[in-house]
Design a protein around this motif. Sequence first.
Motif: not given
Length: 642
Positions: A15, A18-19, A22, A53, A56, A59-60
Amino acid sequence: MCGIVAAVGTQDILPVLVEGLRRLEYRGYDSAGVALVEAPGVLGRTREVGKVAALEAALASRPLSGRSGIAHTRWATHGAPSQDNAHPHVSGKIAVVHNGIIENHGVLRERLESAGYRFDSQTDTEVIAHLIDKELMAANDLTEAVARAADQLDGAYAMGVIHADDPERMIGMRQGSPLVVGIGEQGHYLGSDPLALLSVTDRFIYLEDGDLVVATHGHCRVHGLASASVREGVPVTGGDAPEAGEARQDSDRVRVERPVVRYEHDDQAIDKGEFPHYMLKEIHEQPLAVANTLEGRLGEDEVLVDALGDAAQALLGATRQIHLVACGTSYHAALVARYWLEELAGVPCQVEVASEYRYRRVVAPEGTLFVTLSQSGETADTLAAMRHALSADAATGESPYLGSLAICNVPGSSLAREATLTLLTHAGPEIGVASTKAFTTQLTALMLLTLAQRQVRGGEAGLTARLVRRLRYLPTVLGDALALDGVTADLVDRFRDREHSLFLGRGAHFPIALEGALKLKEISYIHAEAFAAGELKHGPLALIAEGMPVVAVAPMDGLVGKLASNLQEVRARGGRVLAFADPDTGLASAEGLEVVWVPAVCRFLAPIVYSLPLQFLSYHVAVARGTDVDKPRNLAKSVTVE
Ligand code: F6R
């Protein structure tokens, strides 16, 4: 430009990575990727072309987790934007992310290919990964291998490295490209910009060139090049044993103590708030940003020269000539300052783009002050120009310059740290790629410099006092100019379907026309050219055809009569003029001429106020054309490569 985030902690750090990505999106990029040590010996990696995005989403569907990892946004230099070219790059059990350019990558690639390495990408970064892998076989220690690999690289770079068999350790290295170490409660982090890491820490170490950092979740050691840092260094051989799990010291480096700096920030500064784009928010922040830049620097009737920095009196007192060097929008601010410094302070001035200045022999008369302007403080050309200028002359062994002054928005940036004197602009973080508040605060700082220079040279005090009073009132005038947001929104039809436009100005407003044209082209992709209006007849008039949009900057500056004649020439040939003008100019809307009033302001400060309607206009035209306003195509916020 590329962005690095890396972390080693006590919990899953995906996390955070990824943050961080962003938060780096504003820099401009075309692909993104992440690699983590999922378990001892196991590297997991995901890379996607396009936005964070997209990463992400990937990764989801294929989650990764681990307590150490590296992540990257890539702005293509070597090889097109593609999954194969996206970072991290892997060699054996090593994963690497990198910013910058490795100039000798061709030679190294050939050497590595002959040694049996197979390349999966066209990037220069993959060379680094293979080189570290190769050195690891010889050194059998990751830190030593990274150092040995770095010794073979030419160019500018910052990198982050992890190893599948070493889940507790992350290595970072900086040479020419920015890299900070974040010190957190739960671990250590790397970022190419502190903004990337503000969700986990506000304490940072700004690495210096040649620094290599080895971090576990609990410890962080910086090793600097022995020759560069021996003054402050603590040689490991002096008895400071490595922490358990930490690598042995590499031979050419010594442990160094770098200060930990707290990053002062306001969460709202990096949030869009009620605005649809950062650019619009940043345009609206200008009254406050300018007020912050003036704060504490104005006395009753004069500029507080000592408030510009400890060395300011001495440096400005000895100044006989000024060289101003910058890139892009910052270069335009420098062009305005030449008018001010010569007229108000009587100092001869030369202005040049950094990418030219750094590669030519410049004759600097004795007593020359070298001034750089940069929002980021990390622009590679500007930094190199400063280093080039201040290095000793080969013939005399001395530098002809008195010293350097950096006008910069980012405390702790390379430029701010290396300059003799730094004048911070206090604009707050600027996220939109198109520079707005950084520009007007640079102009404000340049006016402070001009008046300080005028005072030090004994200039007549009455005009100085009047300008100081008007400077104090400037944030209010800028506040009034924000009303032009709605007015310019109604003007977009003139531009929306056009592919060409011209911008005209005279005197100190010619650079404002240049800046207006740069803003329009970079975010709306409409071709825009700016000219000193007196130059029209010498060629550009040939471009005027029926309906051609022409923007004029028309304050009360003593040249407006001349400008009005130039505008007649344009209208007579079918051009459609949009003039941003002072109500006292007498200009009035008529066939082929639309006049928009700008709040009254004295001629010296008009370049700052007239920047706003041009920014608004570009913004609204870009929105109408549906471009990505905050991240225009092909551009990056912080240009850390040449
Ligand atoms: C344009 C823009 C660029 C920068 C240039 C220099 O809107 O932002 O032209 O001005 O890349 O950047 P800094 O000021 O960070 O050195």
